[in-house]
Write a protein that holds these residues in place. Structure first.
Motif, PDB file in Angstrom:
ATOM      1  N   LYS A 471       8.062   2.122  25.687  1.00  0.00           N
ATOM      2  CA  LYS A 471       7.818   2.836  24.463  1.00  0.00           C
ATOM      3  C   LYS A 471       6.505   2.402  23.968  1.00  0.00           C
ATOM      4  O   LYS A 471       5.774   3.431  23.175  1.00  0.00           O
ATOM      5  N   ILE A 525      11.091   6.949  19.590  1.00  0.00           N
ATOM      6  CA  ILE A 525      11.025   6.338  18.485  1.00  0.00           C
ATOM      7  C   ILE A 525      12.175   5.305  18.210  1.00  0.00           C
ATOM      8  O   ILE A 525      12.314   4.473  17.636  1.00  0.00           O
ATOM      9  N   ALA A 531       6.771   2.520  17.310  1.00  0.00           N
ATOM     10  CA  ALA A 531       6.703   3.838  17.410  1.00  0.00           C
ATOM     11  C   ALA A 531       6.998   4.749  16.048  1.00  0.00           C
ATOM     12  O   ALA A 531       6.511   5.835  15.852  1.00  0.00           O
ATOM     13  N   VAL A 532       7.973   4.295  15.457  1.00  0.00           N
ATOM     14  CA  VAL A 532       8.462   5.037  14.092  1.00  0.00           C
ATOM     15  C   VAL A 532       7.221   4.935  13.284  1.00  0.00           C
ATOM     16  O   VAL A 532       6.678   6.086  12.330  1.00  0.00           O
ATOM     17  N   CYS A 571      13.908   7.755  11.973  1.00  0.00           N
ATOM     18  CA  CYS A 571      12.870   7.134  11.270  1.00  0.00           C
ATOM     19  C   CYS A 571      13.370   6.207   9.844  1.00  0.00           C
ATOM     20  O   CYS A 571      12.588   5.302   9.373  1.00  0.00           O
TER      21      CYS A 571
END
Length: 973
Positions: A471, A525, A531-532, A571
């Protein structure tokens, strides 16, 4: 007989009777006729009428026909007519009557000649079920049919097989229960596979198919009746995949036996039957002109492989079967079909699905599949070739679904494969001269075909599944845009398709494309704070998501809203608060202001309520009736189930609750660390205790061995002493015999030779003396060991005495402390009395009072003097006990050092014992050599004519000498 001629078609005078009347008369004749021929003719007539007048024959004649089966067992012809009649009444299929004299079909499959309309067929089914219920009301009737199967006559056995098959078709569970409890019932049916007549064997296959449907107990019995061996033999005899319909029947029966039956699957694997499946898939180079039967057979063979490695099986059983398929070469053979040309599309699709499940979750099989290359120029990996088919919109839909399933299975629990796929997207590994898997996925992700978008997004999501490293690596991927514009990241491009207002949006406005991209982003994510952060860094993403969720749209758009809510919830849940504008608290405030918490949760819950979500959650394979219904992926449904609840809680939590939770988490982590430390300490202590126990056991065993060795050495030394005494006697006698022959020549013996022999004998005497000295040293060593052992015992006794003295010393100390406290109390009383006395004298109180105080003072002084003396005495005793305690401690330390020295000496003594044993072995060898030398010298002396006495003569002489000495003593007395 005229009556029968009328029935069978002859002309009869007068009015013709109705069918029911004729059947009634025939039934009466069957019941009342005494002649076998009359009953046989009547039953034959009922058979001819049984199709046209099925209701009447079944109602009136069934009991009579069953009675015929019970009573006329000796006549096979009438039994055959009765069985055929019952079959015609019970069976629901409309077939041409097959007489016994007509040519028999090779196959046992029965096909309907004509299809009746639905109402007629329904009535026929009801009628067959009614007559079946009537027949099996008495279970003995089914048992009777099983007994008739033992008849070898074709006209009895074949109709019985067909009748049982019809009964099972109409009322399967009830008939299965009767056969299951019938003694040898299943075994008799299995014997049909060994019948040399193909029609009976083939119809027996159809019977066993009906018998094994949905009954695990019967399936196990059939399997343990050697069914696998027999069926595989029949398949081989019939030509495997090139065989006819008989091969199809065998494969259908194998599927019945193995599907959802773990016991039979294990038996099939343990019996090495998987290895026998490999030749089925050996197709030639010329694959043109496949017959429909071959396609059906190969399709069933592939299904049989899939049954053994199905994802619904237990993981252990599946892994074992996958390993066997790799080792026997079955996987390699399937990959050959996969890359072959001219294979029909449906066989190719099923082969891809089969290879998928053979490699799913098996690292060895996945590695092999990654190494397979297509026979192209230049060679390309099989994965790349399959992905080219998946993103090609001209390929059949089922084939594209199969390729997606194969790619998912290749990446399932395969972090190595995931890394290889993601690596093809990274800038450092891109090869401009070849097509890679990453390029194909990116091309499919951004193509105009919505199905390609969805498949590529799901495939890329599987490359990231449960792999945090990949990721993060995928965040490095950069995509080239139009000329003159800088490259953008893959994450940014995916969000652009969802949020921007150019042509990409119009192409991505299809629900299927957006659902695929949202599933990819959610998978990407989730559980990855970096990634978030990258996703939130784009200022347009959060406003787009909130706008999408807050709108009121149609049914399809509600699904997109739910996925947007899931993405926004991820998120929040995996936010590390690194962006000041998009912390957890600010995102929750934004949801509350723009959307509303209840509305947000409602939109989020819509995803799991969707009909296609439930269908995708059932099994891993993507199976969809049409491309439009291809919306959810199986692994994504697991992610939704995992995150829906935690996101809902995270949205409703206040900042204070979150702080409390964080504190609780920290406290729990601290507690966990403390518990972990204690666990490690306990493990270390357990290991030390175990090590000490092992040392104790080893020391005990060594002690026992040493004691046994000492005992053995003592016995050996005693044996050496005995041998030494015997040798001493022998040498003495040899010296006497040598002295008698000294100075003379016997048989030409020279004086020099006799002198040499005497010298050798003297040398032997010296060696014996040396051996005796060494034996004495060993005796002294053993005595020393014994005395040291006694000293150890005394030391241990002394240690116990020291312990008693220490206890006594502690008791005396406590007594002294009590006495000291009492003395202090008396001293305080004395001080008080002295003060009172001084006060009385100064104030000149009365005479009586003044006279009594001195007496009391004297008494107290006497008591104080006595206490003081006793205290001094106790102090002296305490001092002496302290000195004795010091002496005892010194003795204990000395004893401890002595024990250590003794242990060291014990080890040395053990070494010396071993050396002594070795020396004694050498002594024994030396004694044996001397004995041999003495014997050779004796033989030499005998050969020279000298008189040499043996041991018996020496013993006799010694006895005589002793007797003579006793007589001389008596005479002297």
């Amino acid at each position: 007989m005229n009556f029968f001629r009328g029935v069978m078609g002859g002309q009869a005078a007068g009015p013709q009777p109705s069918g029911a009347e004729t059947i009634q008369k025939l039934c009466d004749r069957v019941a009342s006729s005494t002649l076998l021929e009359d009953r046989r003719d009547a039953v034959r007539a009922l058979k001819s009428l049984s199709k046209k007048y099925r209701m009447e024959v079944g109602t009136q004649a069934m009991d009579h026909l069953i009675n015929i089966l019970q009573t006329d067992r000796s006549d096979s012809e009438i039994l055959g007519y009765a069985l055929d009649t019952l079959y015609n009444v019970i069976c629901n299929d409309e077939e041409e009557e097959q007489d016994a004299v007509t040519p028999l079909p090779v196959s046992g499959k029965h096909k309907n000649v004509s299809m009746p309309d639905e109402n007629a067929q329904k009535q026929a089914d009801d009628l067959g079920a009614h007559f079946t219920d009537k027949f099996i009301q008495d279970p003995e009737h089914v048992t009777l049919l099983l007994t008739l199967l033992e008849e070898f006559d074709f006209h009895v056995r074949w109709p019985a097989v067909k009748l049982l098959t019809a009964l099972l078709k109409n009322q399967g569970p009830q008939v299965q229960g009767i056969i299951l409890v019938s003694p040898m019932g299943v075994s008799r049916l299995m014997d049909l596979l060994a019948d040399s007549r193909e029609v009976i064997r083939n119809d027996g296959l159809l019977l066993l198919q009906q018998l094994t449907k949905g009954n695990a107990a019967i399936q196990k019995i059939v399997a343990f009746e050697n069914a696998f061996e027999r069926l595989l033999d029949i398949i081989t005899e019939e030509g495997s995949s090139d065989g006819g319909i008989v091969v199809e029947d065998c494969l259908l029966l194998l599927l019945n036996l193995l599907k959802n039956n773990s016991s039979n699957q294990n038996f099939f694997k343990e019996g090495s039957y998987i290895q026998r499946m490999k030749p089925w898939f050996e197709v030639g180079d010329d694959n043109s002109g496949w017959s429909a039967q071959k396609v059906t057979n190969l399709h069933l063979m592939l299904q049989l492989v899939r049954v053994m490695v199905s994802p619904v099986n237990s993981p252990g059983a599946t892994a074992s079967c996958q390993k066997s398929m790799y080792l026997c070469g079955l996987l390699q053979q399937l990959c050959t079909i996969l890359m072959a040309t001219g294979v029909p599309a449906d066989i190719l699709t099923e082969t891809i699905n089969t290879v998928s499940e053979v490699i799913r979750g098996s690292q060895v099989n996945q590695d092999y599949f990654a190494s397979v290359n297509a026979p192209s120029n230049p060679p390309r990996p099989a994965i790349v070739v399959l992905l080219m088919s998946m993103v090609n919109e001209r390929q059949p839909f089922v084939l594209r679904c199969a390729v997606l399933y194969c790619f998912q299975c290749f990446l399932y629990k395969n972090q190595k494969g995931q890394g290889e796929i993601v690596a093809t997207l990274l800038p450092s590994t891109i090869d401009a001269n070849s097509i890679s898997a990453g390029q194909l996925l990116c091309g499919g992700l951004f193509s105009a075909d919505s199905l390609s978008n969805w498949c590529a997004a799901v495939a890329l999501a599987h490359a990231l599944q449960d792999n945090l490293t990949q990721k993060e690596q995928l965040l490095r991927v950069q995509l080239a845009t139009s000329m003159g514009n800088p490259p953008v990241s893959l994450l940014q491009q995916c969000t652009n398709i969802l949020s921007q207002g150019d042509k990409i949006v119009r192409r991505g406005s299809k629900v299927q494309t957006r659902v695929g991209l949202l599933m990819l982003l959610c998978t990407w994510i989730s559980n990855c704070p970096i990634a978030v952060t990258h996703f939130l860094h784009n200022q347009e993403n959060v406003p787009f998501l909130t706008a999408q969720i807050s709108e009121n749209l149609g049914e399809d758009e509600r699904l997109v809203q739910g996925l947007c809510a899931l993405l926004l919830g991820i998120c929040i849940y995996y936010n590390d608060n690194s962006l000041e504008n998009y912390t957890k608290e600010k995102l929750k405030q934004l949801i509350e202001k723009r959307i509303g918490k209840e509305n947000f949760v409602e939109k989020l819950s819509f995803v799991a309520k969707h009909e296609l979500y439930s269908r995708a959650a059932q099994k891993p394979q993507p199976v969809f009736p049409s491309p439009e219904q291809m919306l959810f992926d199986h692994e994504f449904t697991k992610l939704v189930k995992e995150l829906e609840g935690v996101i809902t809680k995270a949205v409703h939590k206040s900042s204070e609750e979150e702080k409390k939770e964080e504190e609780v988490k920290k406290t729990l982590e601290q507690h966990d660390n403390i518990v972990t430390q204690y666990k490690e300490l306990i493990r270390e202590q357990d290991a030390q205790i175990q090590e000490l126990k092992e040392k104790v056991v080893s020391m005990s065993s060594q002690n026992e061995q040493l004691q046994a060795t000492v005992t053995q050495q003592l016995s050996q030394i005693q044996q050496h002493k005995d041998q030494y005494n015997i040798l001493k006697l022998k040498l003495g006698k040899d010296n006497q015999s040598n002295s008698q022959g000294d100075g003379s020549q016997v048989n030409g013996l020279q004086t020099e030779e006799l002198t040499q022999l005497r010298e050798e004998v003297e040398e032997l005497h010296k060696q014996h003396a040396l051996l005796q000295t060494q034996l004495g040293d060993k005796d002294a060593l053993i005595d020393t060991l014994k005395s040291e052992a006694a000293q150890k015992a005394e030391c241990s006794a002394g240690a116990s005495d020291n312990t008693d003295l220490l206890k006594e010393l502690e008791a005396l100390r406590s007594q002294v402390q009590l006495q000291s406290s009492e003395i202090n109390l008396l001293k305080t009383e004395r001080q008080d009395l002295l003060k009172r006395a001084e006060t009385g004298l100064s104030d000149t109180v009365s005479t009586g009072d003044s006279s009594s105080d001195p007496a009391k003072m004297a008494d107290l002084e006497n008591r104080l003097a006595a206490q003081t003396a006793e205290t001094e005495k106790l102090k002296d005793e305490t001092k002496s006990l302290s000195e004795s305690r010091a002496d005892l401690e010194q003795q204990l330390a000395s004893a401890t050092s002595t024990v250590a020295i003794l242990q060291t000496e014990n080890a040395k003594l053990q070494t010396e014992v071993q050396e002594s044993k070795k020396e004694q072995d050498d002594l024994l060898m030396l004694l044996a050599d001397q004995d041999q030398k003495i014997h050779s010298l004796k033989q030499k002396l005998k050969s020279l004519g000298q008189t040499v006495e043996d041991e018996d003569d020496l013993d006799a002489r010694d006895q005589t000498d002793d007797d003579e000495e006793e007589e001389d003593d008596d005479n002297e007395d």
